[in-house]
Design a protein around this motif. Structure first.
Motif, PDB file in Angstrom:
ATOM      1  N   GLY A 131     -24.442  27.207  11.636  1.00 45.10           N
ATOM      2  CA  GLY A 131     -25.267  26.138  11.090  1.00 45.10           C
ATOM      3  C   GLY A 131     -24.885  25.779   9.671  1.00 45.10           C
ATOM      4  O   GLY A 131     -24.790  24.596   9.317  1.00 45.10           O
ATOM      5  N   ALA A 132     -24.653  26.792   8.837  1.00 45.08           N
ATOM      6  CA  ALA A 132     -24.253  26.528   7.454  1.00 45.08           C
ATOM      7  C   ALA A 132     -22.897  25.846   7.400  1.00 45.08           C
ATOM      8  O   ALA A 132     -22.667  24.949   6.576  1.00 45.08           O
ATOM      9  CB  ALA A 132     -24.219  27.842   6.671  1.00 45.08           C
ATOM     10  N   LEU A 133     -21.994  26.246   8.284  1.00 44.66           N
ATOM     11  CA  LEU A 133     -20.670  25.621   8.334  1.00 44.66           C
ATOM     12  C   LEU A 133     -20.781  24.135   8.652  1.00 44.66           C
ATOM     13  O   LEU A 133     -20.211  23.285   7.951  1.00 44.66           O
ATOM     14  CB  LEU A 133     -19.814  26.333   9.381  1.00 44.66           C
ATOM     15  CG  LEU A 133     -18.474  25.680   9.725  1.00 44.66           C
ATOM     16  CD1 LEU A 133     -17.531  25.751   8.536  1.00 44.66           C
ATOM     17  CD2 LEU A 133     -17.842  26.344  10.939  1.00 44.66           C
ATOM     18  N   LEU A 134     -21.527  23.804   9.701  1.00 44.13           N
ATOM     19  CA  LEU A 134     -21.644  22.404  10.109  1.00 44.13           C
ATOM     20  C   LEU A 134     -22.449  21.591   9.098  1.00 44.13           C
ATOM     21  O   LEU A 134     -22.116  20.432   8.816  1.00 44.13           O
ATOM     22  CB  LEU A 134     -22.285  22.325  11.496  1.00 44.13           C
ATOM     23  CG  LEU A 134     -21.463  22.940  12.635  1.00 44.13           C
ATOM     24  CD1 LEU A 134     -22.235  22.888  13.948  1.00 44.13           C
ATOM     25  CD2 LEU A 134     -20.126  22.222  12.787  1.00 44.13           C
ATOM     26  N   MET A 135     -23.500  22.182   8.546  1.00 45.78           N
ATOM     27  CA  MET A 135     -24.287  21.466   7.538  1.00 45.78           C
ATOM     28  C   MET A 135     -23.438  21.138   6.315  1.00 45.78           C
ATOM     29  O   MET A 135     -23.529  20.037   5.749  1.00 45.78           O
ATOM     30  CB  MET A 135     -25.497  22.306   7.127  1.00 45.78           C
ATOM     31  CG  MET A 135     -26.593  22.393   8.182  1.00 45.78           C
ATOM     32  SD  MET A 135     -27.903  23.545   7.700  1.00 45.78           S
ATOM     33  CE  MET A 135     -28.576  22.693   6.274  1.00 45.78           C
ATOM     34  N   THR A 136     -22.608  22.083   5.907  1.00 41.78           N
ATOM     35  CA  THR A 136     -21.750  21.844   4.746  1.00 41.78           C
ATOM     36  C   THR A 136     -20.738  20.747   5.030  1.00 41.78           C
ATOM     37  O   THR A 136     -20.487  19.880   4.179  1.00 41.78           O
ATOM     38  CB  THR A 136     -21.022  23.142   4.362  1.00 41.78           C
ATOM     39  OG1 THR A 136     -21.981  24.179   4.159  1.00 41.78           O
ATOM     40  CG2 THR A 136     -20.222  22.953   3.094  1.00 41.78           C
ATOM     41  N   LEU A 137     -20.159  20.768   6.219  1.00 44.31           N
ATOM     42  CA  LEU A 137     -19.213  19.708   6.580  1.00 44.31           C
ATOM     43  C   LEU A 137     -19.892  18.346   6.603  1.00 44.31           C
ATOM     44  O   LEU A 137     -19.303  17.337   6.198  1.00 44.31           O
ATOM     45  CB  LEU A 137     -18.589  20.016   7.943  1.00 44.31           C
ATOM     46  CG  LEU A 137     -17.524  21.115   7.964  1.00 44.31           C
ATOM     47  CD1 LEU A 137     -17.131  21.458   9.393  1.00 44.31           C
ATOM     48  CD2 LEU A 137     -16.293  20.691   7.168  1.00 44.31           C
ATOM     49  N   PHE A 195     -17.187  22.595  -0.463  1.00 46.32           N
ATOM     50  CA  PHE A 195     -17.471  23.231   0.824  1.00 46.32           C
ATOM     51  C   PHE A 195     -17.737  24.728   0.648  1.00 46.32           C
ATOM     52  O   PHE A 195     -18.701  25.273   1.198  1.00 46.32           O
ATOM     53  CB  PHE A 195     -16.288  22.992   1.763  1.00 46.32           C
ATOM     54  CG  PHE A 195     -16.324  23.792   3.032  1.00 46.32           C
ATOM     55  CD1 PHE A 195     -17.130  23.407   4.088  1.00 46.32           C
ATOM     56  CD2 PHE A 195     -15.547  24.932   3.165  1.00 46.32           C
ATOM     57  CE1 PHE A 195     -17.164  24.145   5.260  1.00 46.32           C
ATOM     58  CE2 PHE A 195     -15.572  25.679   4.327  1.00 46.32           C
ATOM     59  CZ  PHE A 195     -16.387  25.285   5.380  1.00 46.32           C
ATOM     60  N   ILE A 196     -16.910  25.394  -0.137  1.00 44.15           N
ATOM     61  CA  ILE A 196     -17.066  26.836  -0.357  1.00 44.15           C
ATOM     62  C   ILE A 196     -18.385  27.132  -1.071  1.00 44.15           C
ATOM     63  O   ILE A 196     -19.133  28.046  -0.687  1.00 44.15           O
ATOM     64  CB  ILE A 196     -15.882  27.386  -1.168  1.00 44.15           C
ATOM     65  CG1 ILE A 196     -14.560  27.191  -0.398  1.00 44.15           C
ATOM     66  CG2 ILE A 196     -16.099  28.855  -1.499  1.00 44.15           C
ATOM     67  CD1 ILE A 196     -14.495  27.926   0.910  1.00 44.15           C
ATOM     68  N   VAL A 197     -18.692  26.357  -2.111  1.00 43.92           N
ATOM     69  CA  VAL A 197     -19.914  26.595  -2.889  1.00 43.92           C
ATOM     70  C   VAL A 197     -21.154  26.363  -2.028  1.00 43.92           C
ATOM     71  O   VAL A 197     -22.102  27.167  -2.033  1.00 43.92           O
ATOM     72  CB  VAL A 197     -19.935  25.688  -4.135  1.00 43.92           C
ATOM     73  CG1 VAL A 197     -21.282  25.788  -4.848  1.00 43.92           C
ATOM     74  CG2 VAL A 197     -18.808  26.067  -5.085  1.00 43.92           C
ATOM     75  N   LEU A 198     -21.165  25.270  -1.279  1.00 43.76           N
ATOM     76  CA  LEU A 198     -22.320  24.968  -0.433  1.00 43.76           C
ATOM     77  C   LEU A 198     -22.489  26.005   0.674  1.00 43.76           C
ATOM     78  O   LEU A 198     -23.612  26.399   1.007  1.00 43.76           O
ATOM     79  CB  LEU A 198     -22.173  23.568   0.171  1.00 43.76           C
ATOM     80  CG  LEU A 198     -22.540  22.395  -0.737  1.00 43.76           C
ATOM     81  CD1 LEU A 198     -22.177  21.074  -0.076  1.00 43.76           C
ATOM     82  CD2 LEU A 198     -24.029  22.419  -1.064  1.00 43.76           C
ATOM     83  N   MET A 199     -21.376  26.440   1.257  1.00 39.07           N
ATOM     84  CA  MET A 199     -21.445  27.477   2.290  1.00 39.07           C
ATOM     85  C   MET A 199     -22.066  28.749   1.727  1.00 39.07           C
ATOM     86  O   MET A 199     -22.926  29.377   2.355  1.00 39.07           O
ATOM     87  CB  MET A 199     -20.041  27.773   2.821  1.00 39.07           C
ATOM     88  CG  MET A 199     -19.604  26.906   3.979  1.00 39.07           C
ATOM     89  SD  MET A 199     -20.390  27.378   5.540  1.00 39.07           S
ATOM     90  CE  MET A 199     -19.659  28.995   5.796  1.00 39.07           C
ATOM     91  N   PHE A 200     -21.626  29.122   0.550  1.00 43.44           N
ATOM     92  CA  PHE A 200     -22.155  30.334  -0.081  1.00 43.44           C
ATOM     93  C   PHE A 200     -23.653  30.190  -0.334  1.00 43.44           C
ATOM     94  O   PHE A 200     -24.432  31.116  -0.086  1.00 43.44           O
ATOM     95  CB  PHE A 200     -21.418  30.594  -1.397  1.00 43.44           C
ATOM     96  CG  PHE A 200     -21.850  31.851  -2.094  1.00 43.44           C
ATOM     97  CD1 PHE A 200     -21.299  33.073  -1.751  1.00 43.44           C
ATOM     98  CD2 PHE A 200     -22.809  31.806  -3.098  1.00 43.44           C
ATOM     99  CE1 PHE A 200     -21.704  34.236  -2.390  1.00 43.44           C
ATOM    100  CE2 PHE A 200     -23.219  32.962  -3.747  1.00 43.44           C
ATOM    101  CZ  PHE A 200     -22.659  34.179  -3.389  1.00 43.44           C
ATOM    102  N   PHE A 201     -24.064  29.021  -0.812  1.00 46.12           N
ATOM    103  CA  PHE A 201     -25.481  28.807  -1.106  1.00 46.12           C
ATOM    104  C   PHE A 201     -26.321  28.835   0.163  1.00 46.12           C
ATOM    105  O   PHE A 201     -27.351  29.518   0.233  1.00 46.12           O
ATOM    106  CB  PHE A 201     -25.666  27.464  -1.820  1.00 46.12           C
ATOM    107  CG  PHE A 201     -27.108  27.094  -2.035  1.00 46.12           C
ATOM    108  CD1 PHE A 201     -27.836  27.660  -3.069  1.00 46.12           C
ATOM    109  CD2 PHE A 201     -27.735  26.184  -1.197  1.00 46.12           C
ATOM    110  CE1 PHE A 201     -29.168  27.331  -3.262  1.00 46.12           C
ATOM    111  CE2 PHE A 201     -29.066  25.849  -1.382  1.00 46.12           C
ATOM    112  CZ  PHE A 201     -29.784  26.423  -2.418  1.00 46.12           C
TER     113      PHE A 201
END
Length: 486
Positions: A117-123, A25-31
Motif C-alpha cells: 500500500g505504501a509503495l502504490l500510494m507513494t507512486l 519516493f524514498i522519503v514518502l515510502m519511509f514516512f
C-alpha cells in the motif's frame, strides 16, 4: 511500457525526472511505512484486518469461529541467536487462536498490506496527473488493498488450519500457507491493483518505466566513461634511423597509452575477448579456491579469529573440524544456526581468488599489476580476520546481553545486523576499497569486469529482441541503401 504526454523523452529529461521523483519516493515510502507505524497508525488496521478476516472465515470459508480465541496476545518470537524465545510483553498484538492449529496467529504491520500500500500510494503521489485522478486512485488503492489483503489473510488462516489437519506439522503448515501461497497471492494482488490504478488515469507504470530508462541511460554513460578510462601506460621501444650516413640507429623509449576496451567486438557480438579473458579468469580462480578446501588453512583461520573474539571477552564453548574441510566454532548460548563455520567464503579465500585472477587477466603495466597482486592478500586476510573475530564477539555479546529483555524488537534487529548485514557490508566495502586501490595503481580491474557485464547485457538484449543483431542491422541498412539507389 505505457507512454504518456508527460513522459521524459530525452536522456536529460529522464535524468531530471529521476532526480526529482526518486528521492521523494524514498522519503514518502519511509514516512508512510515506518513513521506512521511509529506513531501507532497501523494499530487500527491490524485490528480491522483480524476482525474482517474472522468474518470471512465464518461467512465464506465456513469455519466455526465460535471455537476461536479472538483477543490481544503477547508476541513471542523464536530467538534468532539462542535456543530460547523473545518475549515482547506489552503492548500486545491483535490475533487469534484457531480451533485446531496449536499456534497463536498474530496480525502485525506486515499483515496489513501496507508494504504494498505504501509503495502504490507513494507512486500515486509522485506521478504527474490531475489531482482529481490522484484522489480517485488513492481511494481505489486503499479500498482494494484492504479488501484484497483481508481475503489473503483469511485464506492464510483457513489454509494453515487445513494443512495442519492434513499433515499434523504446525511449522510446515504455516510455511506453505503463509510463506509460499499467501505471499504469491499478495504479489498477484499488487499486479492487479497496479492495473486498476492505471485505469484511473494515474500512470504509475510510466513513472517506473521512466526510472528504468534513466537507469539504462546511466548505464550507457558509465560505459562511455569506462571505455575512455580502460587504458594503461606501457613502454614502447623502437629504433630511429639516423640521418647521418653510417651511424647506428638510435634506441628510443616512448610511453604510450593502450586502450583495451573491445567496443567493436561487443557491438558485433564477437566473443573472442570475453572467451579468452574469462576462461583464464575462471581457471585461475578455481585453482586458488582450492586453497580454501585445505582443512589446515581453515583451521588456522578459524582458530586465529576465535582467539580474537576471546580476547575481546567472548566465551568459546567448542571448536573442531566440520564436514572434513571446514572449521566450526561455537560460543556460549549461541544455537546451532549461529555456529561459525570457516569455509572458502567466510575465510576470504573466495574473494582473494577472484581478485587475483581478475588482476592477472586485466591488461596493464607489469610493475603496477605486480604491486596490486602483492597488496591484495595483505589487505584481504588481515581485515577479514579482524571482521570474523569482531563478528563472533559481537554475536556472542548480543546473545548474552540484557537487550533482549529490555528492547526485544531492537534485539532482533541488532541480531540481524551482526549476523547478516555486518558481513554483507564488510565484503562490499572491501571490494570497493580494492577497486579504488587498483585504480590508483592504474590497473583497470573494474573496467575488465564492466567489459564482461557489457558483453552479457548486449547479447541478452539481442536474445530478448530489444536490440537488432549485427547481421540483421547490416541487412536492414543494405536494404535501405538499395531502395534509395532505385
Amino acid at each position: 511500457m505505457s507512454y504518456v504526454s508527460w513522459y521524459p523523452n530525452t536522456s536529460r529529461d529522464r535524468l531530471n525526472f529521476f532526480l526529482k521523483t526518486f528521492p521523494a519516493f524514498i522519503v514518502l515510502m519511509f514516512f508512510l511505512y515506518f513513521v506512521l507505524d511509529w506513531l501507532g497508525a497501523f494499530e487500527f488496521l491490524e485490528v480491522l484486518v483480524r476482525d474482517n478476516s474472522v468474518w470471512l472465515l465464518d461467512s465464506i470459508f465456513g469455519m466455526d469461529t465460535s471455537e476461536f480465541s479472538i483477543r490481544f496476545f503477547e508476541r513471542i518470537d523464536p530467538d534468532p541467536l539462542t535456543n530460547s524465545n523473545v518475549y515482547f510483553g506489552t503492548p500486545y498484538f491483535p490475533g487469534l487462536r484457531l480451533g485446531t492449529y496449536p499456534r497463536t496467529l498474530l496480525i502485525i504491520r506486515a499483515c496489513t498490506g501496507m508494504e504494498a500500500g505504501a509503495l502504490l500510494m507513494t507512486l500515486i503521489f509522485i506521478t504527474p496527473a490531475k489531482w482529481q485522478n490522484k484522489a480517485v486512485a488513492h481511494v481505489t488503492n486503499l479500498l482494494m488493498m484492504h479488501v484484497g489483503n483481508t481475503f489473503r489473510v483469511a485464506f492464510h488462516f483457513w489454509f494453515t488450519e487445513y494443512l495442519y489437519k492434513l499433515w499434523g506439522d504446525a511449522d510446515k503448515a504455516f510455511f506453505w500457507a503463509h510463506d509460499m501461497l499467501s505471499k504469491v497471492f499478495g504479489f498477484v494482488g499488487i499486479v492487479i491493483f497496479t492495473l486498476v490504478i492505471e485505469r484511473t488515469g494515474v500512470r504509475i507504470v510510466s513513472t517506473f518505466g521512466a526510472w528504468i530508462d534513466a537507469m539504462v541511460d546511466g548505464f550507457q554513460r558509465i560505459t562511455w566513461r569506462i571505455q575512455g578510462k580502460a587504458f594503461y601506460l606501457d613502454k614502447v621501444v623502437f629504433y630511429e634511423e639516423s640521418t647521418t650516413e653510417g651511424s647506428v640507429p638510435t634506441r628510443v623509449e616512448k610511453i604510450t597509452s593502450k586502450n583495451f576496451y573491445p567496443k567493436e567486438e561487443i557491438e558485433s557480438n564477437k566473443w573472442s575477448f570475453f572467451r579468452r579473458t574469462f576462461s583464464t579468469f575462471a581457471g585461475i580462480s578455481l585453482v586458488i579456491i582450492g586453497i580454501g578446501l585445505i582443512p589446515a588453512v581453515n583451521r588456522v583461520i578459524g582458530m586465529t579469529t576465535d582467539n580474537i573474539a576471546v580476547s575481546f571477552g567472548a566465551i568459546q564453548t567448542g571448536a573442531g573440524s566440520y564436514n572434513t574441510f571446514w572449521w566450526k566454532s561455537t560460543f556460549q548460548l549461541l544455537n546451532a544456526d549461529n555456529a561459525f563455520i570457516t569455509n572458502v567464503i567466510s575465510s576470504g579465500v573466495l574473494l582473494f581468488a577472484l581478485m587475483m585472477a581478475l588482476l592477472y587477466v586485466t591488461p596493464g603495466k607489469k610493475l603496477n599489476k605486480g604491486i596490486a597482486l602483492g597488496l591484495t592478500p595483505v589487505i584481504i586476510f588481515p581485515l577479514n580476520f579482524l571482521r570474523l573475530g569482531v563478528q563472533k564477539w559481537a554475536t556472542w555479546s548480543v546473545a548474552t546481553g540484557n537487550i533482549k529483555d529490555m528492547r526485544p524488537l531492537l534485539y532482533e534487529n541488532v541480531a540481524d545486523i551482526v549476523t547478516t548485514w555486518f558481513p554483507f557490508f564488510f565484503w562490499i566495502l572491501l571490494f570497493v576499497g580494492l577497486m579504488l586501490i587498483y585504480r590508483a595503481l592504474k590497473v583497470r580491474a573494474f573496467s575488465m569486469m564492466w567489459i564482461w557485464l557489457h558483453q552479457l547485457i548486449v547479447t541478452l538484449g539481442w536474445v530478448v529482441g530489444l536490440r537488432d543483431k549485427p547481421g540483421e542491422l547490416e541487412d536492414s541498412k543494405a536494404a535501405v541503401t538499395s531502395i534509395g539507389s532505385e
